[in-house]
Every structure is written in C-alpha cells, then in structure tokens.
Design a protein around this motif. Structure first.
Motif, PDB file in Angstrom:
ATOM      1  N   ASP A  22       0.850  -1.195   0.000  1.00  0.00           N
ATOM      2  CA  ASP A  22       0.000   0.000   0.000  1.00  0.00           C
ATOM      3  C   ASP A  22       0.883   1.242   0.000  1.00  0.00           C
ATOM      4  O   ASP A  22       1.907   1.285   0.676  1.00  0.00           O
ATOM      5  N   PRO A  23       0.481   2.271  -0.736  1.00  0.00           N
ATOM      6  CA  PRO A  23       1.279   3.496  -0.744  1.00  0.00           C
ATOM      7  C   PRO A  23       1.135   4.242   0.575  1.00  0.00           C
ATOM      8  O   PRO A  23       0.170   4.057   1.319  1.00  0.00           O
ATOM      9  N   ASN A  24       2.077   5.097   0.840  1.00  0.00           N
ATOM     10  CA  ASN A  24       2.021   5.947   2.016  1.00  0.00           C
ATOM     11  C   ASN A  24       0.772   6.822   1.931  1.00  0.00           C
ATOM     12  O   ASN A  24       0.519   7.441   0.890  1.00  0.00           O
ATOM     13  N   PRO A  25      -0.033   6.895   2.983  1.00  0.00           N
ATOM     14  CA  PRO A  25      -1.261   7.697   2.928  1.00  0.00           C
ATOM     15  C   PRO A  25      -1.002   9.185   2.685  1.00  0.00           C
ATOM     16  O   PRO A  25      -1.852   9.868   2.120  1.00  0.00           O
ATOM     17  N   HIS A  26       0.168   9.681   3.075  1.00  0.00           N
ATOM     18  CA  HIS A  26       0.483  11.084   2.800  1.00  0.00           C
ATOM     19  C   HIS A  26       0.603  11.317   1.294  1.00  0.00           C
ATOM     20  O   HIS A  26       0.202  12.360   0.783  1.00  0.00           O
ATOM     21  N   LEU A  27       1.157  10.348   0.567  1.00  0.00           N
ATOM     22  CA  LEU A  27       1.244  10.460  -0.896  1.00  0.00           C
ATOM     23  C   LEU A  27      -0.150  10.520  -1.501  1.00  0.00           C
ATOM     24  O   LEU A  27      -0.431  11.371  -2.345  1.00  0.00           O
ATOM     25  N   VAL A  28      -1.013   9.627  -1.077  1.00  0.00           N
ATOM     26  CA  VAL A  28      -2.382   9.576  -1.604  1.00  0.00           C
ATOM     27  C   VAL A  28      -3.068  10.924  -1.380  1.00  0.00           C
ATOM     28  O   VAL A  28      -3.670  11.491  -2.292  1.00  0.00           O
ATOM     29  N   GLN A  91      18.836  12.831 -15.812  1.00  0.00           N
ATOM     30  CA  GLN A  91      19.113  13.541 -17.065  1.00  0.00           C
ATOM     31  C   GLN A  91      18.027  14.553 -17.416  1.00  0.00           C
ATOM     32  O   GLN A  91      18.135  15.234 -18.435  1.00  0.00           O
ATOM     33  N   ARG A  92      16.978  14.618 -16.603  1.00  0.00           N
ATOM     34  CA  ARG A  92      15.879  15.546 -16.862  1.00  0.00           C
ATOM     35  C   ARG A  92      15.248  15.949 -15.540  1.00  0.00           C
ATOM     36  O   ARG A  92      15.573  15.408 -14.488  1.00  0.00           O
ATOM     37  N   GLN A  93      14.309  16.891 -15.604  1.00  0.00           N
ATOM     38  CA  GLN A  93      13.536  17.281 -14.436  1.00  0.00           C
ATOM     39  C   GLN A  93      12.178  16.592 -14.503  1.00  0.00           C
ATOM     40  O   GLN A  93      11.766  16.104 -15.558  1.00  0.00           O
ATOM     41  N   PHE A  94      11.468  16.562 -13.372  1.00  0.00           N
ATOM     42  CA  PHE A  94      10.213  15.826 -13.240  1.00  0.00           C
ATOM     43  C   PHE A  94       9.101  16.734 -12.727  1.00  0.00           C
ATOM     44  O   PHE A  94       9.350  17.685 -11.994  1.00  0.00           O
ATOM     45  N   ASP A  95       7.855  16.382 -13.086  1.00  0.00           N
ATOM     46  CA  ASP A  95       6.688  17.119 -12.599  1.00  0.00           C
ATOM     47  C   ASP A  95       6.471  16.891 -11.104  1.00  0.00           C
ATOM     48  O   ASP A  95       5.928  17.753 -10.418  1.00  0.00           O
ATOM     49  N   LEU A  96       6.868  15.732 -10.630  1.00  0.00           N
ATOM     50  CA  LEU A  96       6.755  15.387  -9.209  1.00  0.00           C
ATOM     51  C   LEU A  96       8.031  14.682  -8.784  1.00  0.00           C
ATOM     52  O   LEU A  96       8.438  13.703  -9.424  1.00  0.00           O
ATOM     53  N   VAL A  97       8.659  15.189  -7.749  1.00  0.00           N
ATOM     54  CA  VAL A  97       9.784  14.495  -7.109  1.00  0.00           C
ATOM     55  C   VAL A  97       9.356  14.264  -5.681  1.00  0.00           C
ATOM     56  O   VAL A  97       8.937  15.189  -4.984  1.00  0.00           O
ATOM     57  N   MET A  98       9.420  12.997  -5.262  1.00  0.00           N
ATOM     58  CA  MET A  98       8.962  12.657  -3.912  1.00  0.00           C
ATOM     59  C   MET A  98       9.993  11.786  -3.228  1.00  0.00           C
ATOM     60  O   MET A  98      10.783  11.104  -3.879  1.00  0.00           O
ATOM     61  N   THR A  99       9.973  11.833  -1.926  1.00  0.00           N
ATOM     62  CA  THR A  99      10.793  10.947  -1.123  1.00  0.00           C
ATOM     63  C   THR A  99      10.014  10.617   0.139  1.00  0.00           C
ATOM     64  O   THR A  99       9.332  11.479   0.702  1.00  0.00           O
ATOM     65  N   HIS A 100      10.078   9.358   0.536  1.00  0.00           N
ATOM     66  CA  HIS A 100       9.384   8.880   1.725  1.00  0.00           C
ATOM     67  C   HIS A 100      10.389   8.215   2.646  1.00  0.00           C
ATOM     68  O   HIS A 100      10.901   7.141   2.328  1.00  0.00           O
ATOM     69  N   TYR A 101      10.711   8.867   3.743  1.00  0.00           N
ATOM     70  CA  TYR A 101      11.584   8.306   4.776  1.00  0.00           C
ATOM     71  C   TYR A 101      12.956   7.907   4.258  1.00  0.00           C
ATOM     72  O   TYR A 101      13.561   6.966   4.763  1.00  0.00           O
ATOM     73  N   ALA A 102      13.459   8.596   3.261  1.00  0.00           N
ATOM     74  CA  ALA A 102      14.805   8.286   2.764  1.00  0.00           C
ATOM     75  C   ALA A 102      15.824   8.657   3.838  1.00  0.00           C
ATOM     76  O   ALA A 102      15.698   9.690   4.501  1.00  0.00           O
ATOM     77  N   HIS A 103      16.812   7.810   4.016  1.00  0.00           N
ATOM     78  CA  HIS A 103      17.906   8.049   4.952  1.00  0.00           C
ATOM     79  C   HIS A 103      19.201   8.010   4.150  1.00  0.00           C
ATOM     80  O   HIS A 103      19.874   6.987   4.107  1.00  0.00           O
ATOM     81  N   PRO A 104      19.561   9.092   3.484  1.00  0.00           N
ATOM     82  CA  PRO A 104      20.778   9.087   2.679  1.00  0.00           C
ATOM     83  C   PRO A 104      22.028   9.176   3.548  1.00  0.00           C
ATOM     84  O   PRO A 104      21.954   9.530   4.729  1.00  0.00           O
ATOM     85  N   ALA A 105      23.144   8.882   2.936  1.00  0.00           N
ATOM     86  CA  ALA A 105      24.430   9.000   3.630  1.00  0.00           C
ATOM     87  C   ALA A 105      24.930  10.441   3.512  1.00  0.00           C
ATOM     88  O   ALA A 105      26.066  10.699   3.154  1.00  0.00           O
ATOM     89  N   MET A 106      24.039  11.378   3.780  1.00  0.00           N
ATOM     90  CA  MET A 106      24.344  12.807   3.806  1.00  0.00           C
ATOM     91  C   MET A 106      23.291  13.458   4.701  1.00  0.00           C
ATOM     92  O   MET A 106      22.258  12.842   4.976  1.00  0.00           O
TER      93      MET A 106
END
Length: 173
Positions: A22-28, A91-106
């Motif tokens: 199931d998708p994250n309810p915040h996304l919906v 290589q391009r830009q997007f109409d929607l860029v999303m992230t859910h709970y990403a934990h990058p090494a930065m």
C-alpha cells in the motif's frame, strides 16, 4: 550513528519482514489533485509509492541504492534505477519528485535541497520524513528546516502529522 550507505540498505531490505504494497497515505492525500505527468521516487525501497503512481497514469522513475529492494519491487510500468542519490543526477527534471523516509548518507537538509533541483518549473516536491524526535536523529527533519531550503517556492503543506513531517511545495513556473 548509522552510515545509511549501500551495505546498510542491502542488509535492511534482505532482512525486512514486512512487505507493504500500500502506498504511504500522505502520498495519496497530497497528490489527489495533481495531474499525472513524470515522477521521480527518490529512495523508493520496494516501490509501493512508485507502483501506485504508475497505476494512476504517472510515468515514474524510481531510484534506490539497494539492488535487494529493487529485486523485490514488482511493478513493470516503473523505470527502476539502482543508484546512490547522493551522487546520481537524473538527465531531466520531473513534474513530481517525492521521497518517503529516505535516509541518505548525507544530512537530510542537503538531500532535500539536492532533490528539489530535480523538480521541473511548475512541478511539485513532496517530502515525507521522520519528524524531529525520531529514534534516529540524523534521519529526522522539521518542516521549517525543509521549507527554508525552498526560497521562491509555493509551500502547499508544511506540517507534522504524528511522527511524520510532510512538506509539499510547488516550484515557480
């Protein structure tokens, strides 16, 4: 302190027991009024959100550092990319860029600033993360810290929802 590097995520997904389709309810909620276009899921994990968007007409690119997560991802209508989001650039830009709970090494703010650059003019950035006070402080964020990065953007949503922080912003056209 966690490194959140590739070995960390390979181990995480190899041993994760729960497979939520199931998708994250915040996304919906936050994408309910958006017209489908191109979307990038930064740190997609097993891809529940990417698959959900694709099923609704979005052309989705889903990126994760973990090959294990992508192997477990099931949607064929998504362009799956294995890459480190701290160094990879689309290589391009997007109409929607999303992230859910990403934990990058930065640091989280630097990561959000980085992915905000991938949003096309008039497009939307959706950040769903762990609110401050999360048990892993370096993976937490506050809405004011995120919105401070978005000078000139229209802030649509910037709030804590339980243990989550949700920020949705529209880039100027």
């Amino acid at each position: 302190m966690n490194d959140f590097d590739q070995p960390y995520w390979e181990h995480h997904w190899r041993h994760a027991r729960h497979h939520d389709t199931d998708p994250n309810p915040h996304l919906v909620h936050e994408t309910a009024g958006l017209t489908p276009g191109t979307a990038l899921d930064a740190g997609c994990g097993r891809g529940a959100e990417a698959a959900w968007l694709a099923a609704r007409g979005w052309a989705v690119t889903a990126v994760d550092i973990s090959a294990e997560a992508l192997i477990q991802a099931a949607a064929n209508t998504v362009a799956w990319v294995r890459a480190d989001l701290t160094t990879w650039t689309p290589q391009r830009q997007f109409d929607l860029v999303m992230t859910h709970y990403a934990h990058p090494a930065m640091p989280q703010p630097a990561f959000y600033d980085r992915i905000a650059g991938w949003v096309a003019p008039g497009g939307t950035l959706l950040v769903v993360g762990h609110a401050e006070g999360h048990h892993v402080p370096e993976a937490s964020a506050a809405a004011p810290a995120i919105t401070a990065l978005l000078d000139g953007w229209e802030i649509v949503t910037a709030e804590d929802r339980g243990h989550d922080v949700v920020v949705r912003a529209r880039r100027s056209a």
